[in-house]
Design a protein around this motif. Structure first.
Motif, PDB file in Angstrom:
ATOM      1  N   SER A 231       0.815  -1.219   0.000  1.00 44.89           N
ATOM      2  CA  SER A 231       0.000   0.000   0.000  1.00 44.89           C
ATOM      3  C   SER A 231       0.850   1.271   0.000  1.00 44.89           C
ATOM      4  O   SER A 231       0.473   2.279  -0.622  1.00 44.89           O
ATOM      5  N   ASP A 232       1.996   1.247   0.696  1.00 45.51           N
ATOM      6  CA  ASP A 232       2.846   2.437   0.729  1.00 45.51           C
ATOM      7  C   ASP A 232       3.333   2.806  -0.667  1.00 45.51           C
ATOM      8  O   ASP A 232       3.341   3.989  -1.053  1.00 45.51           O
ATOM      9  N   LEU A 233       3.734   1.804  -1.418  1.00 44.03           N
ATOM     10  CA  LEU A 233       4.212   2.064  -2.773  1.00 44.03           C
ATOM     11  C   LEU A 233       3.070   2.541  -3.668  1.00 44.03           C
ATOM     12  O   LEU A 233       3.269   3.416  -4.519  1.00 44.03           O
ATOM     13  N   ASN A 234       1.887   2.003  -3.476  1.00 39.82           N
ATOM     14  CA  ASN A 234       0.734   2.435  -4.268  1.00 39.82           C
ATOM     15  C   ASN A 234       0.375   3.893  -3.976  1.00 39.82           C
ATOM     16  O   ASN A 234       0.054   4.666  -4.888  1.00 39.82           O
ATOM     17  N   LYS A 235       0.437   4.274  -2.713  1.00 36.30           N
ATOM     18  CA  LYS A 235       0.152   5.659  -2.342  1.00 36.30           C
ATOM     19  C   LYS A 235       1.204   6.602  -2.923  1.00 36.30           C
ATOM     20  O   LYS A 235       0.889   7.701  -3.387  1.00 36.30           O
ATOM     21  N   PHE A 236       2.450   6.143  -2.885  1.00 33.77           N
ATOM     22  CA  PHE A 236       3.535   6.956  -3.438  1.00 33.77           C
ATOM     23  C   PHE A 236       3.359   7.106  -4.950  1.00 33.77           C
ATOM     24  O   PHE A 236       3.579   8.181  -5.508  1.00 33.77           O
ATOM     25  N   GLU A 237       2.943   6.047  -5.598  1.00 31.09           N
ATOM     26  CA  GLU A 237       2.692   6.107  -7.034  1.00 31.09           C
ATOM     27  C   GLU A 237       1.603   7.130  -7.350  1.00 31.09           C
ATOM     28  O   GLU A 237       1.720   7.886  -8.325  1.00 31.09           O
ATOM     29  N   ALA A 238       0.557   7.173  -6.530  1.00 31.26           N
ATOM     30  CA  ALA A 238      -0.530   8.125  -6.747  1.00 31.26           C
ATOM     31  C   ALA A 238      -0.023   9.561  -6.605  1.00 31.26           C
ATOM     32  O   ALA A 238      -0.432  10.458  -7.373  1.00 31.26           O
ATOM     33  N   ARG A 239       0.870   9.805  -5.669  1.00 28.26           N
ATOM     34  CA  ARG A 239       1.434  11.148  -5.487  1.00 28.26           C
ATOM     35  C   ARG A 239       2.285  11.562  -6.678  1.00 28.26           C
ATOM     36  O   ARG A 239       2.235  12.719  -7.125  1.00 28.26           O
ATOM     37  N   ILE A 240       3.056  10.626  -7.203  1.00 29.93           N
ATOM     38  CA  ILE A 240       3.886  10.939  -8.369  1.00 29.93           C
ATOM     39  C   ILE A 240       3.004  11.187  -9.593  1.00 29.93           C
ATOM     40  O   ILE A 240       3.234  12.119 -10.373  1.00 29.93           O
ATOM     41  N   ARG A 241       1.978  10.366  -9.759  1.00 28.44           N
ATOM     42  CA  ARG A 241       1.069  10.552 -10.877  1.00 28.44           C
ATOM     43  C   ARG A 241       0.369  11.917 -10.788  1.00 28.44           C
ATOM     44  O   ARG A 241       0.200  12.619 -11.787  1.00 28.44           O
ATOM     45  N   ASP A 242      -0.009  12.291  -9.580  1.00 31.15           N
ATOM     46  CA  ASP A 242      -0.660  13.586  -9.386  1.00 31.15           C
ATOM     47  C   ASP A 242       0.300  14.725  -9.702  1.00 31.15           C
ATOM     48  O   ASP A 242      -0.108  15.754 -10.263  1.00 31.15           O
ATOM     49  N   ARG A 243       1.574  14.542  -9.354  1.00 32.55           N
ATOM     50  CA  ARG A 243       2.566  15.573  -9.648  1.00 32.55           C
ATOM     51  C   ARG A 243       2.769  15.717 -11.160  1.00 32.55           C
ATOM     52  O   ARG A 243       2.906  16.821 -11.680  1.00 32.55           O
ATOM     53  N   LEU A 244       2.786  14.612 -11.863  1.00 32.93           N
ATOM     54  CA  LEU A 244       3.038  14.640 -13.297  1.00 32.93           C
ATOM     55  C   LEU A 244       1.816  15.073 -14.100  1.00 32.93           C
ATOM     56  O   LEU A 244       1.937  15.761 -15.111  1.00 32.93           O
ATOM     57  N   TRP A 245       0.632  14.669 -13.644  1.00 32.16           N
ATOM     58  CA  TRP A 245      -0.582  14.882 -14.447  1.00 32.16           C
ATOM     59  C   TRP A 245      -1.595  15.824 -13.805  1.00 32.16           C
ATOM     60  O   TRP A 245      -2.529  16.273 -14.483  1.00 32.16           O
ATOM     61  N   GLY A 246      -1.429  16.111 -12.515  1.00 35.80           N
ATOM     62  CA  GLY A 246      -2.437  16.891 -11.816  1.00 35.80           C
ATOM     63  C   GLY A 246      -2.707  18.253 -12.428  1.00 35.80           C
ATOM     64  O   GLY A 246      -3.847  18.699 -12.516  1.00 35.80           O
ATOM     65  N   SER A 247      -1.645  18.946 -12.888  1.00 35.83           N
ATOM     66  CA  SER A 247      -1.806  20.298 -13.386  1.00 35.83           C
ATOM     67  C   SER A 247      -2.426  20.367 -14.771  1.00 35.83           C
ATOM     68  O   SER A 247      -2.928  21.406 -15.178  1.00 35.83           O
ATOM     69  N   ILE A 248      -2.407  19.253 -15.532  1.00 37.17           N
ATOM     70  CA  ILE A 248      -2.938  19.312 -16.891  1.00 37.17           C
ATOM     71  C   ILE A 248      -4.155  18.435 -17.077  1.00 37.17           C
ATOM     72  O   ILE A 248      -4.830  18.519 -18.099  1.00 37.17           O
ATOM     73  N   ALA A 249      -4.476  17.592 -16.099  1.00 38.88           N
ATOM     74  CA  ALA A 249      -5.600  16.686 -16.240  1.00 38.88           C
ATOM     75  C   ALA A 249      -6.909  17.417 -16.536  1.00 38.88           C
ATOM     76  O   ALA A 249      -7.685  16.969 -17.386  1.00 38.88           O
ATOM     77  N   PRO A 250      -7.238  18.569 -15.871  1.00 37.73           N
ATOM     78  CA  PRO A 250      -8.510  19.232 -16.154  1.00 37.73           C
ATOM     79  C   PRO A 250      -8.627  19.753 -17.575  1.00 37.73           C
ATOM     80  O   PRO A 250      -9.716  19.985 -18.050  1.00 37.73           O
ATOM     81  N   GLU A 251      -7.474  19.965 -18.255  1.00 35.61           N
ATOM     82  CA  GLU A 251      -7.524  20.497 -19.603  1.00 35.61           C
ATOM     83  C   GLU A 251      -7.730  19.426 -20.649  1.00 35.61           C
ATOM     84  O   GLU A 251      -7.996  19.713 -21.804  1.00 35.61           O
ATOM     85  N   ILE A 252      -7.555  18.156 -20.289  1.00 36.34           N
ATOM     86  CA  ILE A 252      -7.675  17.081 -21.268  1.00 36.34           C
ATOM     87  C   ILE A 252      -9.135  16.746 -21.506  1.00 36.34           C
ATOM     88  O   ILE A 252      -9.903  16.656 -20.584  1.00 36.34           O
TER      89      ILE A 252
END
Length: 252
Positions: A231-252
């Motif tokens: 679970s720790d690695l999964n949560k960390f993956e979600a944080r990285i994904r949010d960092r990479l995609w969070g700022s542009i996801a609403p525009e897609i």
């Protein structure tokens, strides 16, 4: 004024009248010249004030324009610097994440249940062919072939190779993390560092077990790695994904 002329005429006659006229004329001329001079002085002062005010306004405009240009340059510089840092971060994060997962997978594989072929039953020719396929070096092939316990020698070399690959994978991750540290968000870097410590401890424990340094095999750090890889690695993956995609996801 009329009374002055009348009195002069009565007292002095025509000469008195002329004298009073001359005095009056002189007074009017002096008065005109004085007022003309004062008016010229006023106009000169007014014109000088206008020139000074215009110069001051132009200087203020120049100063304001310079302030705006400096501010614009500062904003553009900050934006360019931020953009470049973000580009480097977005290039390095996926690589760093990939190296971390490789290190975890290879380290976990060291503690798993493994099955080895029974190489002692192979003929020397088949054994050498198999060892070549397994990418053994010439010295390793010679060690197995000439060993009195070929299975034990084979397992020891396989374990050493696997540990070397896991160590190489971990080192690749650790080096990449050090190189990208200044471009990674501090909170994400802290999490990467925590996983680095967990994987390193598990890797050392596996190597100590492999070389027989412990009376009994230890599993403490490998268990911590197994827990963190869930679970720790999964949560960390979600944080990285949010960092990479969070700022542009609403525009897609």
């Amino acid at each position: 004024m009329f009374n002055a002329f009348k009195a002069a005429f009565i007292e002095y006659g025509w000469m008195g009248l002329v004298a009073v006229g001359l005095v009056l004329a002189a007074f009017l001329v002096i008065r005109y010249v004085l007022f003309k001079w004062m008016d010229n002085r006023f106009q000169q002062s007014l014109e000088a004030y206008k020139i000074q005010a215009q110069a001051t306004t132009e200087q203020q405009k120049h100063d304001l324009q310079k302030i705006l240009e400096d501010k614009k340059y500062d904003i553009n510089s900050r934006f360019d610097r931020t953009t470049r840092i973000n580009q480097l971060e977005f290039q390095m994060l996926p690589d760093l994440w990939s190296h971390l997962n490789d290190a975890i997978i290879k380290t976990q594989s060291l503690s798993g249940i493994r099955q080895y072929p029974d190489v002692s039953r192979l003929s020397e020719e088949k054994l050498k062919r198999h060892l070549v396929q397994m990418k053994f070096t010439d010295n390793q092939i010679e060690t197995v072939v000439e060993s009195n316990d070929k299975d034990k020698s084979y397992r020891a070399i396989i374990d050493a190779i696997d540990h070397g690959e896991a160590a190489e994978s971990f080192n690749r991750f650790a080096i990449t993390m050090r190189k990208s540290a200044i471009f990674i968000q501090p909170d994400l870097f802290v999490s990467f560092k925590e996983f680095e410590d967990i994987v390193k401890s598990a890797l050392i424990e596996c190597d100590m077990n492999r070389q027989g340094f412990y009376p009994t095999r230890m599993f403490e750090h490998r268990q911590k790695l197994s827990d963190a890889a869930g679970s720790d690695l999964n949560k960390f993956e979600a944080r990285i994904r949010d960092r990479l995609w969070g700022s542009i996801a609403p525009e897609i």
